[in-house]
Design a protein around this motif. Sequence first.
Motif, short mmCIF file in Angstrom:
data_model
loop_
_atom_site.label_atom_id
_atom_site.label_comp_id
_atom_site.label_asym_id
_atom_site.label_seq_id
_atom_site.Cartn_x
_atom_site.Cartn_y
_atom_site.Cartn_z
N UNK A 23 12.55 11.00 -19.26
CA UNK A 23 11.39 11.41 -18.46
C UNK A 23 10.79 12.69 -19.01
N UNK A 24 11.63 13.62 -19.44
CA UNK A 24 11.13 14.87 -20.03
C UNK A 24 10.30 14.58 -21.28
N UNK A 25 10.80 13.68 -22.12
CA UNK A 25 10.04 13.34 -23.33
C UNK A 25 8.73 12.64 -22.97
N UNK A 26 8.74 11.76 -21.98
CA UNK A 26 7.49 11.12 -21.55
C UNK A 26 6.53 12.13 -20.95
N UNK A 27 7.03 13.09 -20.20
CA UNK A 27 6.17 14.15 -19.65
C UNK A 27 5.56 14.97 -20.77
N UNK A 28 6.33 15.25 -21.82
CA UNK A 28 5.78 15.97 -22.97
C UNK A 28 4.71 15.14 -23.66
N UNK A 29 4.94 13.84 -23.81
CA UNK A 29 3.93 12.95 -24.38
C UNK A 29 2.65 12.98 -23.55
N UNK A 30 2.80 12.92 -22.23
CA UNK A 30 1.64 12.95 -21.33
C UNK A 30 0.85 14.25 -21.52
N UNK A 31 1.55 15.36 -21.59
CA UNK A 31 0.91 16.66 -21.81
C UNK A 31 0.21 16.71 -23.16
N UNK A 117 -3.65 7.87 -27.14
CA UNK A 117 -2.53 7.18 -26.50
C UNK A 117 -1.20 7.53 -27.14
N UNK A 118 -0.17 7.35 -26.32
CA UNK A 118 1.23 7.46 -26.76
C UNK A 118 1.88 6.14 -26.37
N UNK A 119 1.86 5.16 -27.25
CA UNK A 119 2.35 3.83 -26.88
C UNK A 119 3.87 3.71 -26.80
N UNK A 120 4.59 4.63 -27.43
CA UNK A 120 6.06 4.53 -27.47
C UNK A 120 6.69 5.40 -26.39
N UNK A 121 6.50 5.03 -25.14
CA UNK A 121 7.15 5.75 -24.04
C UNK A 121 8.54 5.19 -23.83
N UNK A 122 9.33 5.92 -23.08
CA UNK A 122 10.71 5.51 -22.87
C UNK A 122 10.98 5.03 -21.45
N UNK A 124 8.12 4.48 -18.71
CA UNK A 124 7.06 3.71 -18.08
C UNK A 124 6.13 3.07 -19.08
N UNK A 125 4.94 2.79 -18.58
CA UNK A 125 3.90 2.17 -19.40
C UNK A 125 3.40 3.16 -20.44
N UNK A 126 2.76 2.67 -21.52
CA UNK A 126 2.16 3.57 -22.49
C UNK A 126 1.20 4.55 -21.82
N UNK A 127 1.11 5.74 -22.39
CA UNK A 127 0.25 6.79 -21.84
C UNK A 127 -1.09 6.73 -22.57
#
Length: 131
Positions: A23-31, A117-122, A124-127
């Motif tokens: 989740x931390x890595x996905x939050x960083x991707x979102x940011x 976009x960040x398609x490689x999330x861990x 949820x859905x791609x960002x």
Amino acid sequence: TPLQDMRSCAANLNIPRARTEEEKRDNQRRSDVNTLINALYQYSIDNNGAWPAKITGTMEICRDTAETCDGMVDLKKMKGLYLQSILVAPSPNMAQENPLGTGYFVTLEQNNRVTVSAPRTEVGAPITITR
């Protein structure tokens, strides 16, 4: 036995911790996606609708350490004024990904709308963010 109970409890504690790291890595991707879309949009405003690089279809953003950016979007000219650095998606498996790419992608639509976009999330859905 008490020892088995302790092992079971310890195993259960590891599961949330691993998910939290994902989740931390996905939050960083979102940011990062938000930072990239804002930088691209501001660049376009400041340059009469021009983009910092040729974008055809969906293209991965090139790392600033790459010697060549063939087939990718080169945003190096945005460093300094629009971006502090070229952002690279956090990944536990970088060896499996493009060593020249960041893991972030840009799409320019015909109506001049841009998507990052960040398609490689861990988790949820791609960002994806479009402006």
